[in-house]
Each structure stands twice: as C-alpha cells, then as structure tokens.
Design a protein around this motif. Sequence first.
Motif: not given
Length: 143
Positions: A77-93
């Motif tokens: 709970d006490d973590v504050q995100m400073e930078l988020s560059e890694r994509p999250l979500g669904i990947f498909s091929r």
Amino acid sequence: MLMRTDPFRELDRLAQQLMVPGTWSKPSAMPMDAYREGDEYVVAFDLPGVTADAIDIDVERNMLTVKAERRPVAKADDVQMELSERPLGIFSRQIVLADTLDTERIQADYDAGVLTLRIPIAERAKPRKISIGPGSGRTEISG
C-alpha cells in the motif's frame, strides 16, 4: 545532479503512454521466431514477465493460437509508482500451420520468458525412397 536530456526518449515514453494495452477482444502482438530444426518446426515467442499459468495454447485444425497475459505485480500500500514502461495486458499470435506438421505431438516449454513450441514434421511429409519392383514381363498377342 546533472541530468542528460534526450528528446527521443521523452517521445518514446509519450508514445508508450498513449498505446493501449491489449485486451481479450483486441490483444497486442508478441514477437516470435520460426525455423526448421531437423525433423521439427520450432516456434519461439518472447513473453518476458508472463507466468506459465497465464499462457494459453490452442490448436484447431491447422490454426495455432497463443495467448498470454502479463498481469501487474502486487505492490504494498505504501508503494508509489514513479515510472511504468513495461506493457501489461493481453498478447496474442495466430499461425496457420501447414498440413505437413503433426499437430497431435506439439511440445511446449517455457523458460526465461521464452515459450518454445516444437512441432514434428508428419511422417507422410518426410522424403522417402520408392523402390521399383520387377516388371511383369512382356506378353505377345498373337492373332
């Protein structure tokens, strides 16, 4: 503290923020390599940060579908995100497999963020020699 600025880095960061992560209805693509190794066809997918239980592999007729989901890491709970560059979500091929591949014997391994599928080449598609049998001989027709 001296900081170096890179205008292209900021442009990349902005473009990354504007890109919407994949959803089940519109997944993002995943990079892959495909090659033949002996009597197998090998397909390798890059899926860093994805757990093995978040990968779904299906084969229907000759259509191979690989779906994966990169989920956010649980934070305190006490973590504050400073930078988020890694994509999250669904990947498909999706890949259309040739009829010469044996889709019944596909092997899947997942190691160090790389999903590797090994698809054997069907016996009927392998080159083979055909022997020539003895002829039945000539027969004459007399009339």
